[in-house]
Structure formats: C-alpha cells, structure tokens
Design a protein around this motif. Structure first.
Motif, mmCIF file in Angstrom:
data_model
loop_
_atom_site.group_PDB
_atom_site.id
_atom_site.type_symbol
_atom_site.label_atom_id
_atom_site.label_comp_id
_atom_site.label_asym_id
_atom_site.label_seq_id
_atom_site.Cartn_x
_atom_site.Cartn_y
_atom_site.Cartn_z
ATOM 1 N N LYS A 76 -145.762 106.044 45.076
ATOM 2 C CA LYS A 76 -145.112 105.889 46.380
ATOM 3 C C LYS A 76 -143.613 105.614 46.278
ATOM 4 O O LYS A 76 -142.818 106.270 46.985
ATOM 5 C CB LYS A 76 -145.818 104.795 47.187
ATOM 6 N N SER A 115 -142.354 106.413 54.970
ATOM 7 C CA SER A 115 -143.048 105.170 54.637
ATOM 8 C C SER A 115 -144.368 105.071 55.398
ATOM 9 O O SER A 115 -145.414 104.708 54.827
ATOM 10 C CB SER A 115 -142.153 103.966 54.970
ATOM 11 N N ASN A 135 -148.158 105.105 53.577
ATOM 12 C CA ASN A 135 -149.080 103.991 53.829
ATOM 13 C C ASN A 135 -150.337 104.483 54.537
ATOM 14 O O ASN A 135 -151.454 104.057 54.220
ATOM 15 C CB ASN A 135 -148.396 102.911 54.668
ATOM 16 N N MET A 176 -155.847 108.301 46.196
ATOM 17 C CA MET A 176 -155.333 107.081 46.825
ATOM 18 C C MET A 176 -154.571 106.234 45.814
ATOM 19 O O MET A 176 -153.457 105.750 46.089
ATOM 20 C CB MET A 176 -156.493 106.271 47.420
ATOM 21 N N ASN A 177 -155.131 106.047 44.638
ATOM 22 C CA ASN A 177 -154.470 105.259 43.600
ATOM 23 C C ASN A 177 -153.193 105.947 43.106
ATOM 24 O O ASN A 177 -152.190 105.292 42.802
ATOM 25 C CB ASN A 177 -155.418 105.019 42.428
ATOM 26 N N GLN A 178 -153.242 107.261 43.059
ATOM 27 C CA GLN A 178 -152.071 108.021 42.619
ATOM 28 C C GLN A 178 -150.908 107.847 43.610
ATOM 29 O O GLN A 178 -149.752 107.675 43.211
ATOM 30 C CB GLN A 178 -152.439 109.498 42.490
ATOM 31 N N ILE A 179 -151.246 107.895 44.886
ATOM 32 C CA ILE A 179 -150.223 107.682 45.920
ATOM 33 C C ILE A 179 -149.651 106.279 45.815
ATOM 34 O O ILE A 179 -148.427 106.064 45.918
ATOM 35 C CB ILE A 179 -150.809 107.905 47.326
ATOM 36 N N ARG A 180 -150.513 105.303 45.595
ATOM 37 C CA ARG A 180 -150.046 103.924 45.478
ATOM 38 C C ARG A 180 -149.060 103.776 44.312
ATOM 39 O O ARG A 180 -148.022 103.115 44.441
ATOM 40 C CB ARG A 180 -151.230 102.981 45.269
ATOM 41 N N GLU A 181 -149.370 104.409 43.190
ATOM 42 C CA GLU A 181 -148.504 104.296 42.011
ATOM 43 C C GLU A 181 -147.194 105.062 42.180
ATOM 44 O O GLU A 181 -146.134 104.599 41.744
ATOM 45 C CB GLU A 181 -149.256 104.835 40.779
ATOM 46 N N GLN A 227 -152.766 106.311 52.149
ATOM 47 C CA GLN A 227 -153.628 105.420 51.364
ATOM 48 C C GLN A 227 -154.836 104.978 52.175
ATOM 49 O O GLN A 227 -155.969 104.992 51.681
ATOM 50 C CB GLN A 227 -152.828 104.193 50.915
ATOM 51 N N ASP A 228 -154.593 104.580 53.423
ATOM 52 C CA ASP A 228 -155.692 104.115 54.272
ATOM 53 C C ASP A 228 -156.682 105.242 54.560
ATOM 54 O O ASP A 228 -157.903 105.043 54.507
ATOM 55 C CB ASP A 228 -155.136 103.566 55.595
#
Length: 256
Positions: free
Chosen positions: A76, A39, A43, A69-74, A46-47
């Motif tokens: 995750k 986790s 996180n 970054m957006n791919q990781i957010r989606e 992304q940062d």
C-alpha cells in the motif's frame, strides 16, 4: 486609486503571478483529492478482499483473495507513493512535458514486442479510461477549453488533456507494476473503477468552479435541458431531475 497604483496592480508581471498561483492552487487540489481517493481505494480493497475471502465457495478462491489482501497491505505505501508521483508528472508545465516525452521516446527508441500481460494492461487502462471520459465528457471539455485559455496567461499550466481519466488509470497501472497477476490486476482495476474513476465529478467540478471564480471563461456553463413539470421528476437518490426515459438531467451551471 491613483494611476501609478492601478498600473502596478494591472501590470503583466502581477497578472502572471496571479495566474501562476492559480495553477499552483489547482495542482494542489488535484493531488490532494486523488491522494485521498487512492487511500480510500486501497483501504476499501483490503476490506472487500477480506469479505470475499470469507464468502468464497472454495479454498482456491479463498486463498487468492486472502493473499491479495495481504499483498495490498504490504504494498500500500509503495502503490500510494508511485501513484502520487505519476499524477504529479502529469501536472508539470506543458512545455516541460513535451521535452520529457521527447526524451522518453529517445530512450525507448528500440522496438520491442508487447507481451500478453502488457496487452491486457493496455486494454484495462483504455477500457476504464474511455468509459469514464464519456461519463465526464462535458466537464472535461470545459476544463480543456479553460486550460487552453490559461496557457495564454501563464506557461506554468499543464497539458490541457492532463486530467483525462485514462491518465489516472495509467498512473494506477504503473503503481501496481509487475507485482500482481493479470487476474488480480483485473480485480483491483474493477475496484479502481468503482472507487476512483467513477467518483471524479467533485474533482472536475471544483476545478471548473475555481477557474470560473478566477474569470477563466466564466461564460461556459453546463448544458441546460428544458424542463417540463409533466415530463420530469426528482431522482430521490441523487436529487437530480430525471427525463421521461429515466436519465438524469443536469440543470445546474458549473459556476453555481
């Protein structure tokens, strides 16, 4: 204590239950710790990718980092769940793992060529895993010896090499799947190395300590180096004595 009560306490059945509970406690500690580290990794990724996008020298790099970054957010939640599943699969009883391996080998009996992407993933997993294994060699040796001993007490214990960093690297690679390009996967693995593979000390030490508390080979201690006040000093960053060449000494026993 009466003889009847003592016999009941020391019975093989009660001892087996005690060791089964120990394995369950260790299992929960491992999964909880690795879930937390994953986790933190996702996180942090992304940062970091946002900052890298902001600092990029050209539009191509800026776009790459921002899209990743957006791919990781989606992805995750999916990555976290798959990683957790792969870790738990490592922690099944050793006999069940052998059965599963034999079944997987039968299912994958057809020969297949390894393509370039697969080869690069294998190199990533092996490289990071072996570096981490070298870093934690002594802790891992103690764990493997204790797991072998524990296997004499309960069939619930997992393989004695289940906690090798290479296995965690493979679990991460499986969790990433085919969702990322090789370039992006290398970038994510570099973050995995920094945020997870390089931070396993606490996990390995806590399991060794738990086993010591349960009287599983408590005589095994971390190697102690001879210290001389004239040849050693305290590392201000880590609080560990250093040798004259600057390398850290490890003077605390696992059981402390």
């Amino acid at each position: 204590m009466s003889d009847s009560i003592k016999n009941q306490v020391d019975s093989p059945k009660n001892n087996s239950a005690k060791y089964d509970q120990l394995v369950s406690d260790i299992h929960n500690s491992i999964t909880t710790r690795l879930t937390d580290l994953m986790s933190i990794l996702l996180n942090s990724a992304q940062d970091k990718l946002f900052d890298m996008s902001e600092a990029a020298d050209n539009n191509e790099d800026q776009t790459q980092y921002f899209e990743l970054m957006n791919q990781i957010r989606e992805l995750k939640p999916e990555i976290s769940v798959t990683f957790d599943e792969k870790i738990k699969a490592l922690l099944i009883p050793a006999k069940d793992h052998k059965t599963q391996q034999a079944q997987d080998k039968d299912d994958d009996s057809e020969l297949s060529l390894i393509d370039q992407d697969e080869m690069e993933s294998i190199v990533l997993v092996k490289g990071i895993g072996e570096r981490a294994s070298s870093k934690y060699r002594e802790q891992l040796q103690h764990l493997e010896a204790r797991f072998e001993y524990l296997a004499l007490k309960t069939p619930a214990i997992f393989k004695n090499d289940a906690l090798l960093p290479t296995n965690f690297c493979q679990a991460f690679d499986d969790a990433l799947g085919d969702n990322f390009s090789n370039t992006n996967k290398k970038l994510l693995f570099s973050m995995f190395d920094a945020e997870l593979a390089s931070k396993l000390d606490a996990l390995y030490d806590s399991i060794n300590n738990r086993l010591i508390d349960a009287e599983i080979l408590p005589q095994i201690k971390l190697h102690k180096y001879k210290k001389s006040p004239s040849l050693s000093r305290l590392d201000p960053q880590h609080g560990q004595p250093e040798n004259a060449d600057g390398s850290q000494q490890h003077d605390d026993a696992v059981g402390h």
